[in-house]
Enzyme design. Structure first.
Site, mmCIF file in Angstrom:
data_model
loop_
_atom_site.group_PDB
_atom_site.id
_atom_site.type_symbol
_atom_site.label_atom_id
_atom_site.label_comp_id
_atom_site.label_asym_id
_atom_site.label_seq_id
_atom_site.Cartn_x
_atom_site.Cartn_y
_atom_site.Cartn_z
ATOM 1 N N GLY A 169 -2.732 7.885 0.003
ATOM 2 C CA GLY A 169 -1.548 7.056 0.242
ATOM 3 C C GLY A 169 -1.276 6.108 -0.909
ATOM 4 N N GLY A 170 -1.082 4.819 -0.555
ATOM 5 C CA GLY A 170 -0.754 3.823 -1.576
ATOM 6 C C GLY A 170 -1.812 3.717 -2.645
ATOM 7 N N GLY A 403 12.863 24.430 -33.483
ATOM 8 C CA GLY A 403 13.020 23.068 -32.973
ATOM 9 C C GLY A 403 11.682 22.342 -32.955
ATOM 10 C CB ALA A 404 8.229 23.518 -32.385
HETATM 11 C C1 HXC Z 1 -8.430 0.640 7.853
HETATM 12 C C2 HXC Z 1 -9.924 2.267 7.300
HETATM 13 C C3 HXC Z 1 -8.922 2.962 6.586
HETATM 14 C C4 HXC Z 1 -7.619 2.389 6.546
HETATM 15 C C5 HXC Z 1 -10.745 4.080 6.435
HETATM 16 N N1 HXC Z 1 -11.028 2.994 7.182
HETATM 17 N N2 HXC Z 1 -9.451 4.080 6.066
HETATM 18 N N3 HXC Z 1 -9.680 1.117 7.921
HETATM 19 N N4 HXC Z 1 -7.421 1.222 7.192
HETATM 20 N N5 HXC Z 1 -6.629 2.961 5.859
HETATM 21 C C6 HXC Z 1 -12.322 2.640 7.744
HETATM 22 C C7 HXC Z 1 -12.798 3.538 8.865
HETATM 23 O O1 HXC Z 1 -12.284 3.080 10.077
HETATM 24 C C8 HXC Z 1 -14.304 3.379 8.766
HETATM 25 O O2 HXC Z 1 -14.672 2.141 9.375
HETATM 26 C C9 HXC Z 1 -14.548 3.237 7.283
HETATM 27 O O3 HXC Z 1 -13.309 2.810 6.721
HETATM 28 C C10 HXC Z 1 -14.940 4.536 6.619
HETATM 29 O O4 HXC Z 1 -14.017 5.537 7.004
HETATM 30 P P1 HXC Z 1 -14.468 7.001 7.438
HETATM 31 O O5 HXC Z 1 -13.272 7.680 7.955
HETATM 32 O O6 HXC Z 1 -15.667 6.881 8.327
HETATM 33 O O7 HXC Z 1 -14.951 7.601 6.046
HETATM 34 P P2 HXC Z 1 -14.743 9.071 5.468
HETATM 35 O O8 HXC Z 1 -15.126 10.058 6.495
HETATM 36 O O9 HXC Z 1 -15.471 9.079 4.168
HETATM 37 O O10 HXC Z 1 -13.187 9.225 5.214
HETATM 38 C C11 HXC Z 1 -12.523 8.395 4.263
HETATM 39 C C12 HXC Z 1 -10.982 8.576 4.346
HETATM 40 C C13 HXC Z 1 -10.528 8.439 5.821
HETATM 41 C C14 HXC Z 1 -10.639 9.988 3.822
HETATM 42 C C15 HXC Z 1 -10.354 7.553 3.438
HETATM 43 O O11 HXC Z 1 -11.090 7.233 6.333
HETATM 44 C C16 HXC Z 1 -9.048 8.389 5.959
HETATM 45 O O12 HXC Z 1 -8.402 9.433 5.948
HETATM 46 N N6 HXC Z 1 -8.520 7.154 6.111
HETATM 47 C C17 HXC Z 1 -7.100 6.987 6.334
HETATM 48 C C18 HXC Z 1 -6.314 7.315 5.099
HETATM 49 C C19 HXC Z 1 -4.855 6.954 5.281
HETATM 50 O O13 HXC Z 1 -4.114 7.668 5.950
HETATM 51 N N7 HXC Z 1 -4.471 5.725 4.800
HETATM 52 C C20 HXC Z 1 -3.162 5.198 4.949
HETATM 53 C C21 HXC Z 1 -2.276 5.844 3.930
HETATM 54 S S1 HXC Z 1 -0.647 5.249 4.010
HETATM 55 P P3 HXC Z 1 -16.119 1.864 9.947
HETATM 56 O O14 HXC Z 1 -15.978 0.559 10.635
HETATM 57 O O15 HXC Z 1 -16.431 3.005 10.825
HETATM 58 O O16 HXC Z 1 -17.041 1.792 8.775
HETATM 59 C C22 HXC Z 1 -0.525 4.212 2.766
HETATM 60 C C23 HXC Z 1 0.839 3.639 2.637
HETATM 61 C C24 HXC Z 1 1.062 2.961 1.324
HETATM 62 O O17 HXC Z 1 -1.423 3.978 2.048
HETATM 63 C C25 HXC Z 1 2.208 3.620 0.644
HETATM 64 C C26 HXC Z 1 2.630 2.852 -0.567
HETATM 65 C C27 HXC Z 1 3.504 3.732 -1.468
#
Ligand code: HXC
Length: 513
Positions: A169-170, A403-404
């Site tokens: 994402g971001g 052109g290159a």
């Molecule tokens: C809050 C988050 C988080 C998030 C992970 N965690 N992503 N908490 N916000 N975005 C937390 C989990 O709850 C977990 O907490 C710890 O971090 C580790 O995550 P896991 O899932 O256990 O780890 P892993 O299996 O290694 O997976 C990592 C990951 C996955 C691939 C990053 O967590 C994931 O897909 N997260 C969401 C990604 C996402 O969709 N983000 C938002 C994108 S939108 P605990 O307490 O268990 O340790 C965005 C918009 C901005 O970013 C756009 C701007 C242009």
């Protein structure tokens, strides 16, 4: 007093532990270092000064008030690399997966503001699940605050991003606006949406590695510039990269001490094959010209028909753009044009002189290229060279066709010195193609058309397959022996050291994006 000191000590110790020992162990188990360990390996021993270790988030939804981690998932501060100041932020995956809250973003912005005010590079060590989901728009706003600063800092101070975990994402857009991205094999991923969302929306089955792993971004998308074997290797590569780059846009190019000696390199005379259609490795030419082992290649696996990278010449940093006859005969195409254009613009931002080594048979023809906008993308490289005001030197080793020829830092678009080797062929196109067009009727009506074509090819080659027509016009300043190339370049770059170009005032140009 002791009591108060103890409170401070225990808070700092708590902050240093991030999301706790269990999560630190999990991070290590994945072969990754923690944020603090990465900072330790990156900076000169003992130079890190942390800022904002006691910051906490302000979110109260979803029970977040009860989940507070001092530092809020990002370690920020400053230190030195090779004695030069850098500003660093390192996201801590052990705290909410390194996700970005409003306060986490504020910490990063503070570092970026300091870097710009003080004219020093910003290094981001990214390991983040993207926007902190519990914070909603506050987190999105935080991202936008960073993006805005990335753009304001662009061309003012170097910005370097290491991707050291799953960045979604971001978390990928801020790195995308920085100057260089590095990824680690097997543990870092970059994608706007992960495999799960991809499956839902497009029904494609793809692994994280295939979708956005280091190899994918190094070879297919070109998003990453460097690939490291592990976190420590990544920190080493950042240090090496920075060693070629000035601190800011007004700083001078780094220069190591060097005493001029015998700068002739006989080996350069043995590289170009007798047959002009036979490939050779342009990296041998580079190695023969630059200081020993100083070439640091960028985007090595992407668009291999053009080679880009930094090197030192008599101790001074230069940027190199070189056609690679070993790959697609060194043609210019969409990807190689984009790759080289961005590199040229980076070097120009930061006063790094440019050396172009040219052996190019032209632009790649075909529907694939045309439909993917070779016109616009080729124009990017033309634009990038034309607007660059740093010292610019070209050496034509062999082909400079069509052109290159114009695009590859020709005299006409502002190059300062244009050299050619005696093996240079500077023409509109190769002898065969040219003869088939301009002698078409003569060849068709000949008793033996194949023999006639060969005769005409020889005639065209005798006239144009050399550097002397261009030298006669002054488009080539000097035809030089390969063995004296290094010496000539050292002298010419020294001659250009104080180059000044004044452009007419304008808001900014309109590069064909
Ligand atoms: C809050 C988050 C988080 C998030 C992970 N965690 N992503 N908490 N916000 N975005 C937390 C989990 O709850 C977990 O907490 C710890 O971090 C580790 O995550 P896991 O899932 O256990 O780890 P892993 O299996 O290694 O997976 C990592 C990951 C996955 C691939 C990053 O967590 C994931 O897909 N997260 C969401 C990604 C996402 O969709 N983000 C938002 C994108 S939108 P605990 O307490 O268990 O340790 C965005 C918009 C901005 O970013 C756009 C701007 C242009």
């Amino acid at each position: 007093m002791d009591h108060k000191l103890n409170i401070l000590q225990s808070k700092l110790a708590e902050s240093a532990l991030g999301g706790g020992q269990k999560r630190i162990d999990a991070q290590h188990k994945k072969g990754k270092l923690t944020a603090r360990e990465r900072v330790h390996f990156l900076l000169d021993e003992g130079t890190f000064e942390e800022i904002g270790a006691l910051v906490t988030h302000r979110c109260t939804d979803f029970g977040m008030s009860e989940q507070q981690f001092l530092g809020d998932g990002v370690v920020t501060g400053y230190g030195t690399i090779g004695g030069r100041i850098v500003y660093v932020f390192a996201q801590d995956f052990t705290v909410f997966g390194g996700s970005l809250s409003e306060t986490h973003a504020e910490k990063i912005c503070k570092i970026m503001d300091l870097a710009v005010k003080n004219g020093a590079p910003v290094i981001g060590l990214n390991d983040s699940g993207g926007a902190r989901i519990q914070e909603g728009v506050n987190s999105l706003g935080g991202y936008a605050d960073i993006f805005y600063r990335n753009v304001q800092a662009s061309g003012v101070v170097p910005q370097i991003s290491a991707i050291l975990g799953p960045c979604a994402g971001g978390a990928v857009y801020s790195p995308a606006m920085t100057d260089f991205i590095m990824m680690v094999e097997g543990s870092s991923y970059m994608f706007v949406t992960g495999p799960h969302v991809v499956k839902t929306v497009t029904n494609e089955e793809v692994t994280s590695e295939e979708l956005g792993g280091a190899t994918t971004h190094a070879s297919k998308s070109g998003v990453t510039h460097l690939v490291a074997a592990n976190d420590v290797d990544c920190m080493d590569k950042i240090k090496r990269l920075l060693s070629y780059i000035p601190q800011n846009c007004e700083d001078k190019t780094p220069q190591l001490p060097y005493t001029i000696g015998n700068e002739y390199r006989e080996e350069l005379g043995n590289i170009i094959p007798e047959n002009a259609n036979q490939p050779y490795d342009m990296k041998e030419v580079i190695a023969g010209i630059v200081d020993t082992d100083s070439f640091f290649e960028i985007q090595e696996q992407y668009a291999e028909n053009i080679v880009i990278g930094f090197a030192r010449l008599a101790g001074r940093s230069i940027g190199i753009v070189a056609n690679q006859p070993m790959n697609l005969a060194g043609v210019l195409d969409v990807n190689s044009s984009k790759k080289a254009a961005r590199f040229v613009r980076f070097c120009d931002c930061f006063n790094i002189p440019l050396l172009v080594l040219e052996d190019v048979p032209g632009f790649l023809p075909g529907t694939d290229q045309e439909w993917n906008a070779i016109i616009t993308n080729g124009a990017k490289l033309l634009y990038a060279f034309s607007e660059a005001t740093v010292p610019r030197i070209t050496v034509i080793t062999r082909k400079a066709y069509g052109g290159a020829y114009d695009v590859m830092n020709s005299k006409h678009i502002g190059a300062d010195m244009n050299f050619a080797w005696p093996t240079a062929e500077i023409a509109v196109m190769g002898a065969k193609g040219a003869s088939e067009i301009i002698f078409k009727k003569e060849i068709e009506s000949a008793a033996d058309p194949a023999e006639k074509l060969l005769e005409k090819e020889r005639e065209y080659a005798d006239t144009f397959a050399n550097p002397y027509r261009a030298a006669a016009r002054g488009f080539i300043d000097e035809v030089i022996q390969p063995r004296e190339t290094r010496r000539k370049l050292i002298k010419a770059f020294a001659m250009l050291e104080h180059k000044v170009v004044n452009r007419p005032r304008r808001k900014h140009g309109n590069v064909p994006l």
